[in-house]
Design a protein around this motif. Structure first.
Motif, PDB file in Angstrom:
ATOM      1  N   UNK A 206      40.467  35.477  49.963  1.00  0.00           N
ATOM      2  CA  UNK A 206      41.832  36.076  49.222  1.00  0.00           C
ATOM      3  C   UNK A 206      43.208  34.689  48.762  1.00  0.00           C
ATOM      4  N   UNK A 207      43.331  33.959  49.758  1.00  0.00           N
ATOM      5  CA  UNK A 207      45.041  33.102  49.672  1.00  0.00           C
ATOM      6  C   UNK A 207      44.479  32.280  48.200  1.00  0.00           C
ATOM      7  N   UNK A 208      42.993  31.973  48.284  1.00  0.00           N
ATOM      8  CA  UNK A 208      43.431  31.019  47.030  1.00  0.00           C
ATOM      9  C   UNK A 208      44.054  31.706  45.506  1.00  0.00           C
ATOM     10  N   UNK A 209      43.235  33.155  45.795  1.00  0.00           N
ATOM     11  CA  UNK A 209      43.333  33.788  44.974  1.00  0.00           C
ATOM     12  C   UNK A 209      45.564  34.425  44.204  1.00  0.00           C
ATOM     13  N   UNK A 210      45.708  34.981  45.730  1.00  0.00           N
ATOM     14  CA  UNK A 210      46.877  34.880  45.840  1.00  0.00           C
ATOM     15  C   UNK A 210      47.710  33.993  45.487  1.00  0.00           C
ATOM     16  N   UNK A 211      47.950  32.582  45.756  1.00  0.00           N
ATOM     17  CA  UNK A 211      48.566  31.508  44.853  1.00  0.00           C
ATOM     18  C   UNK A 211      47.464  31.295  43.291  1.00  0.00           C
ATOM     19  N   UNK A 212      46.718  31.538  43.018  1.00  0.00           N
ATOM     20  CA  UNK A 212      46.578  31.774  41.978  1.00  0.00           C
ATOM     21  C   UNK A 212      47.865  32.125  41.099  1.00  0.00           C
ATOM     22  N   UNK A 213      47.505  33.788  41.707  1.00  0.00           N
ATOM     23  CA  UNK A 213      48.237  34.320  41.000  1.00  0.00           C
ATOM     24  C   UNK A 213      49.659  33.843  41.167  1.00  0.00           C
ATOM     25  N   UNK A 214      50.561  33.223  41.687  1.00  0.00           N
ATOM     26  CA  UNK A 214      51.493  32.377  42.081  1.00  0.00           C
ATOM     27  C   UNK A 214      52.210  32.065  40.835  1.00  0.00           C
ATOM     28  N   UNK A 215      50.822  30.882  40.325  1.00  0.00           N
ATOM     29  CA  UNK A 215      50.792  29.925  39.534  1.00  0.00           C
ATOM     30  C   UNK A 215      50.541  30.913  38.174  1.00  0.00           C
ATOM     31  N   UNK A 216      50.210  31.741  38.450  1.00  0.00           N
ATOM     32  CA  UNK A 216      50.286  32.912  36.930  1.00  0.00           C
ATOM     33  C   UNK A 216      51.794  32.436  36.256  1.00  0.00           C
ATOM     34  N   UNK A 217      52.224  33.215  38.152  1.00  0.00           N
ATOM     35  CA  UNK A 217      53.914  34.215  37.286  1.00  0.00           C
ATOM     36  C   UNK A 217      54.785  32.779  36.934  1.00  0.00           C
TER      37      UNK A 217
END
Length: 153
Positions: free
Chosen positions: A131-142
């Motif tokens: 879940x943390x990695x997915x949130x970090x990836x979404x932040x990277x996309x942002x």
């Protein structure tokens, strides 16, 4: 004896990149299990420090040599080999990330593990993210989407 290390860094190529610790393996053994078996203590901060050193390593090479062409050349050769030989092997390459790992809105192109073959990108590989990695990836996309907006693209 040498062991194969498999690790993915995904997302934006730079400061908001994401190390997928949950999918890193040494000789086919997940890294967390490997460290436990070897009785090597680690903390989340240690892993974050390693990732930061990987990101900053490129800046250090550039400051010392002025370029990173050997690494780029090696990567391009590896990608070309996978495509020309139709290896269908997995490589982190820039792909349209919309719809993957909860990334919605806009059209961010991010590095994600993808299968490469004679036709190019055959598909994005469904690597398990915490879940943390997915949130970090979404932040990277942002981060990428904000930059695209600033550039008007």
């Amino acid at each position: 004896m040498l062991s194969t290390l498999r690790a993915y860094i995904v997302g934006e190529h730079g400061d908001s990149s994401v190390a997928l610790w949950s999918s890193i393996s040494v000789g086919g053994v997940p890294i967390h299990s490997f460290l436990e078996r070897q009785q090597i203590a680690y903390e989340k901060q240690t892993l974050e420090k390693i990732h930061k050193e990987v990101v900053e390593g490129a800046y250090e090479v550039i400051s010392l040599k002025g370029y990173t062409s050997w690494a780029i050349g090696y990567s391009v050769a590896s990608l070309a080999r996978a495509i020309l030989r139709d290896q269908r092997s997995i490589h982190p390459v820039s792909v349209l990330a919309k719809g993957f790992y909860g990334i919605h809105g806009g059209e961010p192109f991010l590095s994600l593990p993808a299968q490469l073959g004679r036709s190019g990108v055959l598909g994005v590989t469904n690597v398990h993210l915490t879940e943390e990695e997915e949130k970090q990836l979404q932040k990277s996309a942002k981060t990428i989407l904000e930059l695209q907006a600033q550039l008007g693209i």
